[in-house]
Structures are given as structure tokens and as C-alpha cells.
Design an enzyme around this catalytic site. Structure first.
Site, PDB file in Angstrom:
ATOM      1  N   LYS A  94     -59.730 -83.681   6.098  1.00 31.42           N
ATOM      2  CA  LYS A  94     -59.926 -82.237   6.246  1.00 31.42           C
ATOM      3  C   LYS A  94     -59.343 -81.440   5.085  1.00 31.42           C
ATOM      4  CE  LYS A  94     -61.164 -78.528   8.514  1.00 31.42           C
ATOM      5  NZ  LYS A  94     -62.600 -78.198   8.380  1.00 31.42           N
TER       6      LYS A  94
ATOM      7  N   GLU B 163     -74.944 -75.708   0.665  1.00 26.38           N
ATOM      8  CA  GLU B 163     -74.094 -75.992   1.818  1.00 26.38           C
ATOM      9  C   GLU B 163     -74.840 -76.856   2.845  1.00 26.38           C
ATOM     10  OE1 GLU B 163     -71.117 -75.958   2.505  1.00 26.38           O
ATOM     11  OE2 GLU B 163     -70.894 -75.797   4.660  1.00 26.38           O
TER      12      GLU B 163
ATOM     13  N   HIS C 262     -88.414 -78.349 -12.217  1.00 26.67           N
ATOM     14  CA  HIS C 262     -87.783 -78.861 -13.433  1.00 26.67           C
ATOM     15  C   HIS C 262     -87.116 -80.216 -13.207  1.00 26.67           C
ATOM     16  CE1 HIS C 262     -88.662 -75.044 -15.333  1.00 26.67           C
ATOM     17  NE2 HIS C 262     -88.194 -74.449 -14.238  1.00 26.67           N
TER      18      HIS C 262
ATOM     19  N   CYS D  18     -53.510 -87.167   4.685  1.00 25.86           N
ATOM     20  CA  CYS D  18     -52.337 -87.760   5.315  1.00 25.86           C
ATOM     21  C   CYS D  18     -51.582 -86.723   6.151  1.00 25.86           C
ATOM     22  CB  CYS D  18     -51.346 -88.358   4.328  1.00 25.86           C
ATOM     23  SG  CYS D  18     -52.026 -89.688   3.348  1.00 25.86           S
TER      24      CYS D  18
ATOM     25  N   ASN E 269     -46.899 -88.068   2.075  1.00 26.27           N
ATOM     26  CA  ASN E 269     -48.208 -87.487   1.799  1.00 26.27           C
ATOM     27  C   ASN E 269     -48.160 -87.005   0.358  1.00 26.27           C
ATOM     28  OD1 ASN E 269     -50.609 -86.032   1.778  1.00 26.27           O
ATOM     29  ND2 ASN E 269     -49.733 -84.261   2.842  1.00 26.27           N
ATOM     30  N   GLY E 270     -49.021 -87.553  -0.501  1.00 22.74           N
ATOM     31  CA  GLY E 270     -49.010 -87.157  -1.909  1.00 22.74           C
ATOM     32  C   GLY E 270     -49.174 -88.379  -2.788  1.00 22.74           C
TER      33      GLY E 270
ATOM     34  N   TRP F 148     -54.701 -91.284   4.594  1.00 22.50           N
ATOM     35  CA  TRP F 148     -55.941 -91.196   3.827  1.00 22.50           C
ATOM     36  C   TRP F 148     -55.617 -91.903   2.518  1.00 22.50           C
ATOM     37  CZ3 TRP F 148     -57.641 -89.286  -0.872  1.00 22.50           C
ATOM     38  CH2 TRP F 148     -59.033 -89.140  -1.009  1.00 22.50           C
TER      39      TRP F 148
ATOM     40  N   LYS G 189     -73.438 -80.402   4.065  1.00 24.99           N
ATOM     41  CA  LYS G 189     -73.179 -80.699   5.490  1.00 24.99           C
ATOM     42  C   LYS G 189     -73.868 -82.000   5.875  1.00 24.99           C
ATOM     43  CE  LYS G 189     -70.506 -78.887   6.392  1.00 24.99           C
ATOM     44  NZ  LYS G 189     -69.721 -77.864   5.754  1.00 24.99           N
TER      45      LYS G 189
ATOM     46  N   ARG H  68     -56.393 -84.892   9.155  1.00 30.65           N
ATOM     47  CA  ARG H  68     -55.956 -84.910   7.759  1.00 30.65           C
ATOM     48  C   ARG H  68     -56.220 -86.257   7.079  1.00 30.65           C
ATOM     49  NH1 ARG H  68     -52.432 -80.756   6.560  1.00 30.65           N
ATOM     50  NH2 ARG H  68     -51.723 -81.947   4.776  1.00 30.65           N
TER      51      ARG H  68
ATOM     52  N   GLU I  16     -72.224 -85.124   4.127  1.00 30.52           N
ATOM     53  CA  GLU I  16     -70.860 -85.522   4.501  1.00 30.52           C
ATOM     54  C   GLU I  16     -70.767 -86.101   5.908  1.00 30.52           C
ATOM     55  OE1 GLU I  16     -67.706 -82.591   4.339  1.00 30.52           O
ATOM     56  OE2 GLU I  16     -68.979 -81.030   5.128  1.00 30.52           O
TER      57      GLU I  16
HETATM   58  C1  AGP Z   1     -66.307 -78.964   4.083  1.00 32.86           C
HETATM   59  O1  AGP Z   1     -67.236 -79.364   5.010  1.00 32.86           O
HETATM   60  C2  AGP Z   1     -65.614 -80.023   3.388  1.00 32.86           C
HETATM   61  N1  AGP Z   1     -65.039 -80.948   4.264  1.00 32.86           N
HETATM   62  C3  AGP Z   1     -64.825 -79.686   2.151  1.00 32.86           C
HETATM   63  O2  AGP Z   1     -65.762 -79.506   1.144  1.00 32.86           O
HETATM   64  C4  AGP Z   1     -63.871 -78.465   2.168  1.00 32.86           C
HETATM   65  O3  AGP Z   1     -64.601 -77.289   2.287  1.00 32.86           O
HETATM   66  C5  AGP Z   1     -63.032 -78.448   0.877  1.00 32.86           C
HETATM   67  O4  AGP Z   1     -62.256 -79.602   0.823  1.00 32.86           O
HETATM   68  C6  AGP Z   1     -62.179 -77.207   0.727  1.00 32.86           C
HETATM   69  O5  AGP Z   1     -61.265 -77.097   1.764  1.00 32.86           O
HETATM   70  P1  AGP Z   1     -60.437 -75.768   1.996  1.00 32.86           P
HETATM   71  O6  AGP Z   1     -61.419 -74.710   2.369  1.00 32.86           O
HETATM   72  O7  AGP Z   1     -59.497 -76.090   3.101  1.00 32.86           O
HETATM   73  O8  AGP Z   1     -59.746 -75.428   0.704  1.00 32.86           O
END
Ligand code: AGP
Length: 616
Positions: A611, A489, A512, A2, A100-101, A74, A493, A27, A496
């Protein structure tokens, strides 16, 4: 999570609010809304979808409003509908609020308000707050010492539990906004004849570089050309005005089709910026201005605990390899969300560090606070200057990677890995690493920008591979040792931004369980970048091939594979082992990006994500 913006000044509130909101859209982007106040009435517009839709909805209207608030959502409580979009009005239409919260005790408050005759039209926790403010507003005497609106917000906030960054306006108060924060960020921007509120700097920096970072438990009363800050207990706070060094053009898309692609290509420069001014004169070690821990103190530590979330957690895992290998200090890595509740036993000589691009992730912040409460030296690696984590940590390292707007973290990740390598070097040189090894290490680090650039120049080859596999619905990513975090990672990627199911494993773990997934429909991406384990990785690839699986190999120049073993090869330059993980991450980013684009996905704003995750 948000984004909110508030404005009071001489400009056109609607235009200024929408411009700020656009910059905060990363956000959250389920729905957007705006409320402006003019001549004693509130004008509200809300739309499901992006800020662009909201802007379209208000574009025909000529608004003379000088005051307003807006929000990009969000969803937490209640589905994605116009009713649940912010701003939320009190049932009498007087109070408008963006939030926001999460208000945790919203149910008992709602019951109380319902019994007092208040009605609700959304499923959100936020709507109880606008009504609670309206409840107190009605009771507040007119002509008291402080403003009725301010007092009613203050009283309401003393009743709520949970997290909030809010901005509130009232139809009766044409020149007042109230802002407050507790657990969710809120920044005040002090411009020429105007004052803004925003969830982060991006939302206001095109109007002013002068900001006040509000702290948890603080409430700000904004009036025409003036503001005052106090605690919820009415204790006055002297504001500290900071000047932010943020170049608006850095967050422009330029000729790129997506922020993610731009940020992938920003990496050589981001890596350069991470290193700038951070090598000792003798060329054998790194130096960090803001660690606030002396070399003597660092020599005393016998363990480091790293915490982060998502991609930052993967960076922590990579730092574990780097620091254990080069500095020989035992490292532990925890998800911040687990650490905060786990009461993990920490040794008295433990150094605690969090990693966070945004510096606002609520779980990471909570982990940092818990470590500080226990008295550990608590540091942070973060990209956003002035973020809550940066301000609350005892010291740390700024990444200087520039704004990262794409939801999928790319340049922030590789810059964290580079800084981790520099930290490993610094700690190593304080212990057993020789001068000559230090010099070789520094020389190796310095090649990172140029080698990253070389990988990027081959993006078309990676694009071709991406197009070949874009319709697959499952992927395995296998990496040994320092490539294991990169496998994780790579899988993150891909899932997501393209919604493809993908899993990352240490290569030997395949046998395993995950090997059951291997089939002609599930390609396996294997990292072959380390000579020591090359023969083992080749065996893993053969095991995949024996089960009709396709293999995409990411190999370093000198790690040659038997002819025909891999179906496709991505070759990255040979490099010092400390920068190999970050170099290997770059083809993963490109591969995911091109696959997602090919599948028609919204790369910069993937479904269900935001984000920075500022709610639990
Ligand atoms: C990364 O591609 C993600 N969108 C997410 O995992 C992100 O890295 C995570 O939310 C942590 O964010 P930050 O680094 O701003 O703390």
C-alpha cells in the site's frame, strides 16, 4: 512497505501484536514474524505468507509475555523465505529486531562483523543491524548510566546509512523496547499501562488514541510505563502527544467481500467529507483552513508544480487539466521519483504541491523536502492526518476520505480529484472566474456524491461487462483531454489487481503506435464524456472497429453514440465538467474489481505490491 508493531504493557503481548499486525498487513504481506520475551528468553515465530498463517502457528502456545515485536514484510533484500522474514536475531540469539527500510551500507558492516566472528543466516540487510547491536551490546559496560541495550542501538544507528523504522528487544531486558526512525515511519502509542510502537496509526489505534509521531533521527527508549525520546546525538526531545481521530470501525470490512469494493462504495461519503465546511458563505468559491498561504500570496504565483506517484500522479495530471482550465495558471506535473533527482528549474513564483494518499511515500516525501530546501512554498494534499508528508509540508488539504486499506487506491483518488476541482475553483475565483461561474461551479461540485451514488447503483451492469471481457489479456484505454488521466488510471487499476496488460493513451495518440495492438483479443475502452471532442472520439472508436477490435464506451448521458458502434456502453450522468473525471473513474474501478475477482486474484493484496511505498 513493511509493517512493524512493538508492545510493552500489562496485556497479552502476542494477541495485541497480532491484532495490530493484521491491521498493518496492507503495508506488505510476503511473510510475517513475531518475537516475544519472557523470563530471559526470546520466542520467535515466522511464516511465509499472511499474518493469518503466523497467528495459526502461535495459536496453540500459551504465552505470558508482556513484551514483543512483530513484522509483516514486503521483500527488498533476499527472497520470500522464513530465513529472510523478520524479526532478525543476532547470531547469539540475544537481540531481536524488526525493520522497515533499507540499510544501504550493509555490506561493509557485514564484512566487519564477519571478521569479528559474527555469522548470518539470511540474505537481508536487516540482519547486519541486529548483529551490530549485539556487537556493541557485548562491549557496553554493565550498570552504566543508560541502559546497555539503548546505548548499543544508538551506537549502531550512528554507523548505518539508509532508511529505517525499527523496534528492538533483548533477551536480557524483559521490560525494554528501543524504537527509532530515519526515513521510514514510526509512531509511539501511549496507552493505559502500556506503550506501543507501530509503522502507522492503524497498528495501535485499537489500544490508544494518544500518539507521538517520531521524527527522523529520533530514538525512543520504552520502559515499563515510561518512555523517553532523544536524538542519536543523545539530545533529549520533549515529546508532543497528539490525539488521533480515527474510528476503528471505519477500517472494518462490514458486509463487503473486499476492502476495495467497500472503498469504491464509500465514495459518495468520501466526496461529501472532502467538501464539508469548505465552501464560502456567498456560495461562489471554496475555502481551505490549512493552506497557510494568503490569497494575496496565491495571486502572485505564476506556476504550480505537482508531484506524486502512481495513482496520486494520475490525480496530479487531472489537477493540471482542472487548474489550467478553470484558474488559468500553468501547471507542471512530475513523478516525485524523478523530481527528487532531476534538479528541475522552478520559477521563483512557483507553488509546489504533492499529492499522496498515505502521506508516507518516500519519493513524494523526498520531492517535498527538496522543494522546501530550495525555499518554495510546499503544500500537500493527503489523506492520512499526522503522516510525515502532512507534518513536513508548509500547509495543505486533508482529504478526510477515511482509511483506505485496499492496495488499489479508489476513494482516495476521486477525493483528490474533487479537492483538485475545489482548488481550481478557489484559485480561479482569485483571478478571472466570475461570481456567477463560481456559483455554478459550486453547485456542480455539490452534486458529486449523489452522481457517484447513481453510478454505483448500476454496478451489476458493469459487472456483466466485466465478466464478458475477464479472460482478455490486453486492454487499451483511450481518453481525450481531462479523460486522459482517467484512461491512465483505468489501465493502472486493471493491471495492478488483475495482472492484465493494459495501456492508457490520449485517444488521438492511438494512431501513432498503440493501434498495432488492436485486435479481436485486445478490447479498447474509450471515454466519450465531452461534447466538444465527441466526433473525434467516435472516429477513434470507428478506427478500432475497423480492425476487429471490441469497444467498451464510457459515455455521459447526453453524449450519444451511433447505433451499434460500441460493443458495450457504460452510461454515467451528465455533470459539471469539473467532476466528470472523477465520475468516469468509478466505472473503471468497478470494471477492474469484477474482472480481478472473476480471475481469482487477491484483490486487496495484489502480488508484489504494497500500500505505501516507503523504500526507494
Ligand atoms: C494505487 O492504486 C497504487 N497502489 C499506487 O500507485 C499508489 O497510488 C502510489 O504508491 C502512491 O501512494 P500514495 O498516494 O500513498 O503516495
Amino acid at each position: 512497505m513493511c509493517g512493524i508493531v512493538g508492545y510493552l504493557g500489562g496485556g497479552n503481548a502476542t494477541g495485541i501484536l497480532l491484532e495490530g499486525l493484521q491491521r498493518l498487513e496492507y503495508r506488505g504481506y510476503d511473510s510475517a514474524g513475531l518475537a516475544t520475551s519472557h523470563r530471559g528468553s526470546l520466542q520467535v515465530a515466522k511464516r511465509v505468507g499472511r499474518v493469518k498463517k503466523l497467528a495459526g502457528a502461535v495459536s496453540g502456545q500459551t504465552s505470558r509475555a508482556k513484551l514483543g515485536i512483530c513484522h509483516t514484510r514486503w521483500a527488498t533484500h533476499g527472497g520470500v523465505t522464513e530465513e529472510n522474514a523478520h524479526p532478525h536475531l543476532s547470531c547469539d540469539g540475544k537481540i531481536a529486531l524488526v525493520h522497515n527500510g533499507v540499510i544501504e551500507n550493509y555490506l561493509p558492516i557485514k564484512k566487519f562483523l564477519q571478521s569479528a566472528g559474527f555469522t548470518f543466516s539470511s540474505q537481508t540487510d536487516t540482519e547486519i543491524l541486529s548483529n551490530l547491536i549485539a556487537y556493541h551490546y557485548r562491549k557496553e559496560p554493565e550498570g552504566g548510566e543508560t541502559s546497555r541495550l539503548f546505548e548499543s542501538v544508538r551506537k549502531s544507528l550512528r554507523q548505518v546509512e539508509g532508511t529505517y523504522g525499527i523496534a528492538v528487544i533483548c533477551a536480557d531486558c524483559p521490560s525494554e523496547i528501543i524504537g527509532a526512525r530515519n526515513g521510514s515511519p514510526l509512531i509511539l502509542g501511549v496507552g493505559r499501562n502500556e506503550i506501543l510502537l507501530a509503522s502507522d496509526v492503524a497498528g495501535l489505534v485499537s489500544r490508544t488514541a494518544k500518539v507521538v509521531y517520531l521524527k527522523d533521527g529520533e530514538i525512543v527508549h520504552v520502559r515499563e510505563g515510561d518512555f523517553s525520546i532523544s536524538t542519536l546525538d543523545a539530545e533529549a526531545i520533549r515529546p508532543v502527544i497528539d490525539e488521533v481521530d480515527w474510528d476503528v470501525s471505519e477500517s472494518a470490512l462490514g458486509h463487503y467481500t473486499h476492502y476495495m469494493l467497500k472503498e469504491i462504495f464509500d465514495q459518495p461519503e468520501a466526496l461529501e467529507n472532502a467538501m464539508r465546511g469548505r465552501f464560502a458563505r456567498d456560495g461562489s468559491t471554496a475555502k481551505f483552513g490549512g493552506l497557510n498561504v494568503t490569497p494575496q500570496e496565491l495571486r502572485q504565483i505564476d506556476r504550480i508544480m505537482f508531484c506524486g506517484c502512481g495513482t496520486a500522479w494520475h490525480a496530479c495530471l487531472s489537477l493540471e487539466f482542472l487548474i489550467e482550465k478553470y484558474a488559468r495558471i500553468p501547471v507542471e506535473v512530475e513523478y516525485a521519483s524523478e523530481f527528487r533527482y532531476r534538479n528541475a528549474p522552478l520559477d521563483k513564483n512557483t507553488l509546489f504541491m504533492v499529492v499522496s494518499q498515505s502521506g508516507e511515500t518516500i519519493d513524494t516525501l523526498a520531492a517535498l523536502r527538496e522543494s522546501k530546501r530550495k525555499g518554495y512554498t510546499s503544500l500537500a494534499i493527503t489523506n492520512v492526518v499526522g503522516s510525515t508528508i502532512a507534518r513536513e509540508s508548509d500547509g495543505g488539504i486533508y482529504q478526510h476520505a477515511g482509511p483506505e486499506i485496499g492496495v488499489a487506491s479508489t476513494k482516495a483518488f476521486t477525493s483528490q480529484l474533487l479537492l483538485g476541482a475545489m482548488l481550481a475553483l478557489y484559485l480561479g475565483r482569485l483571478r478571472d472566474m466570475s461570481f456567477n461561474d463560481g456559483v455554478e461551479f459550486v453547485e456542480g461540485l455539490k452534486t458529486a456524491p449523489e452522481k457517484a451514488g447513481a453510478i454505483l447503483r448500476h454496478c451489476n451492469q458493469i459487472k456483466d461487462i466485466a465478466l464478458k471481457y475477464a479472460r482478455k489479456n490486453d486492454f487499451l484505454f483511450l481518453g481525450r483531454l481531462s479523460m486522459f488521466p482517467i484512461a491512465l488510471e483505468g489501465a493502472l487499476k486493471l493491471k495492478e489487481i488483475s495482472y492484465i496488460h493494459a495501456e492508457g493513451y490520449p485517444a488521438a495518440e492511438m494512431k501513432h503506435g498503440p493501434i498495432a495492438l488492436v485486435s479481436a483479443d485486445c478490447p479498447t475502452l474509450c471515454f466519450a464524456t465531452e461534447k466538444d471532442t465527441l466526433s473525434k472520439v467516435i472516429s477513434n472508436m470507428q478506427e478500432v472497429k475497423a480492425r476487429n477490435g471490441e469497444v467498451i464506451a464510457v459515455r455521459s448521458d447526453s453524449c450519444r453514440l451511433p447505433e451499434g458502434l460500441a460493443d458495450d456502453e457504460i452510461v454515467i450522468p451528465d455533470a459539471h465538467g469539473a467532476i466528470m473525471p472523477l465520475l468516469a473513474a468509478i466505472p473503471m474501478q468497478l470494471l477492474s474489481y469484477y474482472i480481478a475477482v472473476e480471475r481469482g486474484c487477491d484483490v486487496d493484496k495484489p502480488r508484489n505490491l504494497a500500500k505505501s511505498v516507503t523504500v526507494e
